[in-house]
Design a protein around this motif. Sequence first.
Motif, PDB file in Angstrom:
ATOM      1  N   ASN A  81       0.790  -1.228   0.000  1.00  0.00           N
ATOM      2  CA  ASN A  81       0.000   0.000   0.000  1.00  0.00           C
ATOM      3  C   ASN A  81       0.821   1.277   0.000  1.00  0.00           C
ATOM      4  O   ASN A  81       0.280   2.357   0.170  1.00  0.00           O
ATOM      5  CB  ASN A  81      -0.941   0.002   1.215  1.00  0.00           C
ATOM      6  CG  ASN A  81      -2.302  -0.587   0.873  1.00  0.00           C
ATOM      7  OD1 ASN A  81      -3.106   0.021   0.159  1.00  0.00           O
ATOM      8  ND2 ASN A  81      -2.579  -1.789   1.365  1.00  0.00           N
ATOM      9  N   HIS A  84       6.247   4.808  -0.858  1.00  0.00           N
ATOM     10  CA  HIS A  84       7.532   5.164  -0.260  1.00  0.00           C
ATOM     11  C   HIS A  84       8.254   3.909   0.213  1.00  0.00           C
ATOM     12  O   HIS A  84       8.099   3.488   1.356  1.00  0.00           O
ATOM     13  CB  HIS A  84       7.328   6.132   0.904  1.00  0.00           C
ATOM     14  CG  HIS A  84       6.769   7.453   0.475  1.00  0.00           C
ATOM     15  ND1 HIS A  84       7.115   8.061  -0.710  1.00  0.00           N
ATOM     16  CD2 HIS A  84       5.883   8.284   1.070  1.00  0.00           C
ATOM     17  CE1 HIS A  84       6.471   9.212  -0.823  1.00  0.00           C
ATOM     18  NE2 HIS A  84       5.706   9.370   0.236  1.00  0.00           N
TER      19      HIS A  84
ATOM     20  N   GLY C 289       1.068   9.469   5.889  1.00  0.00           N
ATOM     21  CA  GLY C 289       1.582   9.429   4.520  1.00  0.00           C
ATOM     22  C   GLY C 289       2.807   8.581   4.279  1.00  0.00           C
ATOM     23  O   GLY C 289       3.600   8.877   3.397  1.00  0.00           O
ATOM     24  N   LEU C 290       2.970   7.513   5.065  1.00  0.00           N
ATOM     25  CA  LEU C 290       4.149   6.664   4.842  1.00  0.00           C
ATOM     26  C   LEU C 290       3.818   5.254   4.390  1.00  0.00           C
ATOM     27  O   LEU C 290       4.425   4.737   3.468  1.00  0.00           O
ATOM     28  CB  LEU C 290       4.988   6.561   6.130  1.00  0.00           C
ATOM     29  CG  LEU C 290       5.777   7.790   6.544  1.00  0.00           C
ATOM     30  CD1 LEU C 290       6.720   7.429   7.680  1.00  0.00           C
ATOM     31  CD2 LEU C 290       6.582   8.324   5.366  1.00  0.00           C
ATOM     32  N   TYR C 292       0.518   3.736   3.988  1.00  0.00           N
ATOM     33  CA  TYR C 292      -0.708   3.499   3.210  1.00  0.00           C
ATOM     34  C   TYR C 292      -1.414   4.833   3.070  1.00  0.00           C
ATOM     35  O   TYR C 292      -1.071   5.817   3.730  1.00  0.00           O
ATOM     36  CB  TYR C 292      -1.625   2.487   3.932  1.00  0.00           C
ATOM     37  CG  TYR C 292      -1.722   2.742   5.422  1.00  0.00           C
ATOM     38  CD1 TYR C 292      -2.509   3.776   5.920  1.00  0.00           C
ATOM     39  CD2 TYR C 292      -0.984   1.978   6.327  1.00  0.00           C
ATOM     40  CE1 TYR C 292      -2.559   4.043   7.277  1.00  0.00           C
ATOM     41  CE2 TYR C 292      -1.025   2.229   7.687  1.00  0.00           C
ATOM     42  CZ  TYR C 292      -1.816   3.268   8.146  1.00  0.00           C
ATOM     43  OH  TYR C 292      -1.849   3.536   9.482  1.00  0.00           O
ATOM     44  N   HIS C 295      -0.170   9.794  -0.150  1.00  0.00           N
ATOM     45  CA  HIS C 295       1.275   9.983  -0.155  1.00  0.00           C
ATOM     46  C   HIS C 295       1.605  11.311  -0.813  1.00  0.00           C
ATOM     47  O   HIS C 295       0.984  11.687  -1.806  1.00  0.00           O
ATOM     48  CB  HIS C 295       1.966   8.880  -0.962  1.00  0.00           C
ATOM     49  CG  HIS C 295       1.996   7.553  -0.297  1.00  0.00           C
ATOM     50  ND1 HIS C 295       0.864   6.861   0.043  1.00  0.00           N
ATOM     51  CD2 HIS C 295       3.049   6.784   0.095  1.00  0.00           C
ATOM     52  CE1 HIS C 295       1.222   5.716   0.622  1.00  0.00           C
ATOM     53  NE2 HIS C 295       2.530   5.637   0.667  1.00  0.00           N
ATOM     54  N   LEU C 296       2.583  12.007  -0.298  1.00  0.00           N
ATOM     55  CA  LEU C 296       3.112  13.202  -0.960  1.00  0.00           C
ATOM     56  C   LEU C 296       4.600  12.969  -1.180  1.00  0.00           C
ATOM     57  O   LEU C 296       5.176  12.063  -0.573  1.00  0.00           O
ATOM     58  CB  LEU C 296       2.896  14.438  -0.070  1.00  0.00           C
ATOM     59  CG  LEU C 296       1.443  14.868   0.181  1.00  0.00           C
ATOM     60  CD1 LEU C 296       1.396  16.048   1.139  1.00  0.00           C
ATOM     61  CD2 LEU C 296       0.754  15.216  -1.123  1.00  0.00           C
ATOM     62  N   PRO C 297       5.241  13.784  -2.040  1.00  0.00           N
ATOM     63  CA  PRO C 297       6.693  13.608  -2.208  1.00  0.00           C
ATOM     64  C   PRO C 297       7.389  13.776  -0.853  1.00  0.00           C
ATOM     65  O   PRO C 297       7.029  14.656  -0.075  1.00  0.00           O
ATOM     66  CB  PRO C 297       7.080  14.746  -3.161  1.00  0.00           C
ATOM     67  CG  PRO C 297       5.816  15.095  -3.873  1.00  0.00           C
ATOM     68  CD  PRO C 297       4.694  14.827  -2.915  1.00  0.00           C
TER      69      PRO C 297
END
Lengths: 96, 469, 440
Positions: A81, A84, C289-290, C292, C295-297
């Motif tokens: 999911n 990153h 935002g890591l 699941y 997400h952003l840059p």
Amino acid sequence: MSDHWTIDRGLVERIAKVARLELTEDEIEKFTKQLKVILEAFRELDDVDTEGVEPSFHPQELSNVLREDEATPWSWDPLENTEHREGRYFKGPRIQ
Amino acid sequence: MKAVIGLEVHVQLETESKLFCGCSTDSEGAEPNGNTCPICLGFPGAKPKVNRRAVEHAVKIARALDCEVQPRFYFSRKSYFYPDMPKNFQITQYEMPLALGGHLLLDDRRIGITRVHMEEDPARLVHVGGSISSSLYTLIDHNRSGVPLVEIVTEPDLTSSREARLFLRKLSLILEHLGAYDPGREGGLRVDANVSLEGGQRVEVKNITGFRAVEDALNYEIIRQESMADMGISVMRETRHYDAESNTTSTLRLKEQEEDYGYITEPDLVRIDVDEAWIARLESEMPELPDARIQRYVEESGVPRFQAGIMVNTGLDLSRFFEESIRLFPRPGVVANWIVTFLLKSLNYEGLSLRESKVNPETFVELLALIEEGTITERLARELIKEYVGTGESPRALVERRGLASAGRDELGEAIGEVLSDNRKAVADYRAGQTRALDYLLGQVLRRIRARGDPVEVKRLIREALDSE
Amino acid sequence: MTGVIDRARELDEEYGIFNALAESDDSMGGGRLEGVAVSVKDNVCVMGMETRAGSRVLEGYRPPFDATVVKKCRGEGALILGKTTQDEFGFGTFNVNTPFKVPVNPHDRERSAGGSSGGAACLTSVADFPHLALAESTGGSISCPASFCGVVGLTPTYGRTSRWGLVDYANSLDKIGVMGKTVADAALLLSVISGPDEYDSTVSQAPPEDFTGYLGNGVEGLRVGVPREYFGEGVDPGVSEAVWGAVKGLEALGATVKELSLPHTGVSLASYYIIAMAEASTNLAKFSGLRYGLHLPLEGAFDEYFSRVRARGFSEEAKRRIILGTFTRMAGYRDAYYMKALRVRTRVIEDFKRAFAEVDILAAPTMPVVAPRFDEISAMEPIQHYMMDVLTVAPNLAGIPMISTPCGRVDGMPVGLHLMADHMEEGKLIRATHALEVSA
């Protein structure tokens, strides 16, 4: 409840920092105003005598729900999911 | 100025599975994030469930430290954001922990234990492209996330870095005896230390792994605070980070920058009640602890207290080694003396721990038996033990292979006869009352038997031969 | 169940019901739910189906496992139809607090379907195929929309159903429950989903019950209490009248009725909101935002990155509750808010325990008003939104079971009768509402 605090922009900004929430100027202003009203309303709790009353963490208290110490692997892809990732690692931001 | 030191010791509990899920705690050789599940990764909708063995280990630890196990306790959420925290809160214990108020005896010093509680370990971070302060990004491996830890908090009763090290050594030994902790596990014991000089502000030094590092970090910090005092600078209340590589501490954050943890009771877990029957059962499972073991060696085996202390304090594996050795060779005084005086010294010389070496009780007692039966001399044994520790080769086999057994009666008699007839002048000198002539004859006999004999015994035999001539 | 998904898509376009729809109408069949489409509130995990709990911060999240309740429905042969619309994380009473679709009331498109399980209630009302809904209540999120949409909404005892797989709002309050067109529907689905679960430490160990067994048992001798505080200021007289009508109906069917008092009803609102927000603000911390979701840059240090993702991912009400909830547990305020609210909760529970020593069930209006119009809602301040929950939060705080069932209309809009019973006494609620339903 004590009166040693006042609800102002500074407090809202401090809370937002603790909660890692970037707020806009408008949001800070709006939330400051609303917080005053809401927290003032919540003060009606002061009227309830809770001397010697235990807190209820759950509606009904259960106890001793335990699992046995057995390794039971979960089969899945933990990285499925996320964008990153690097190899089998999650990729996160730097610390400082 | 007196140092005032309190420790928060985090110890990894020995369990098969993590504190709140069934993932294995053994991640040696596992790929990153290979030992994870939605629970230890805090995925939406996943819920924790408490590992019974972790609770039982923690209760035993609390009892071994004479703490009062609370009849009911809860888990709490400690909120702070960090990339190693999947939920951005840590499940720990706060206002109603597992146990309160105990102590540990350090000789005659009583070090107070404030509390004992359980919590989950965060993930391991790799700082890519630099250090914690200069990296570009982090890589996160959650195999450690959710591994059960017990935190033991002391009163500020310790007064020197050395005492702190001794405290940790003893604590670790107790935990090892309980089977709750494996001292061989890397990073299995981590310490945060609160240090101040009497009357000064308190500084918390975080992230110290291992006993030696605790002593080093505390030394550094005490000297830093002393020199500040000397210069008339007051120490600030702050949290500092210990860097083992440079053996220095540096500011992590000042008091004002402390996180507000906003504790709440963990609503996905229920209360744990520990009734007296449960405590009694766990206490009955508790093994003998180090102090009692020392006492037993002294009272039952007649081992001198200082030797018993050294053996027990070195580690559980040495105590077990001693106990197995005296079972095979039931002369505890001799065994203890050889362990403390020669075995440990040789191990030290080789830079090995008992666990790393190939030494074992079966072969170790061969050496003692060889002395006792007169096959080798004690002096030779002291030489052989070095070789034995290095190679692990059975001493009996070694003596055989190298022909090191003491000369037998016939060989010795023959050698004495030859020496007496070849050295008539010395024999005459001896008879004339020159005792040094006997030493000369002894030297000649020992040379002939390549020193495989006890000099005192050989001397006696020479005298006997001279007298009967 | 050929055609069900197409029909669901049409209804979705008309009413704003789904945040995600199944791709295939295959189901295992062969159980108590064979031939039934079960819709799932968006905050309940369905393996592989996008689950956002009404929030942008969970954009793209496909759960790696089924919630226990979903698994049980599949096991009884149900088709898992899709994820129904809701307020973000359940933060709302009118289902308008979401960046996604806002469901409309099937009886008047200008009005709210209620919240936070709005999509579930709306679909339950309009579905013209065999359908049951899995919904969820923290402070009234099943009862409110059921009342506004004129369907049956059953919130079980806290711990009657497993929360494994529920995206948490406030863990000590959250309950997965059911909606149906009839009491029998609700009883059937509750029978399927209740029972112990090794994955939820807070679930009751009581064995699963067949609640359909209570249908048709009547109300002869059932003692009904009517709490005065639930008919006070702010309750629409038309709503009071309709509810009293239903109470008289129960009396006519053989129940006895008495008035009584639940003195901590008013303060339950503050207690509820403080506990709910304190827990919620910790639950929402994980959305960073890591691993699941959104997400952003990966730019900046972690503080900056987390703050940016969270600013982008949460909408206004979520931010407000994070701020409020963080405040109530901060050092210096914690005792006066969080701990005090937990002690008041004990008082609220005691109120109910006292009442249930005298009566079997309590009867009240579900909501003080019928579904408001969207223009009325947008003129309300947050505190006015919160005050709309004044009749539902107390039983939710106490974790007692409750059911909302239609009992007439005001201005052409459905009114809900709210019945409450003691812990684990869902059977009494089913008896009473079913008796009313068949007598109507």
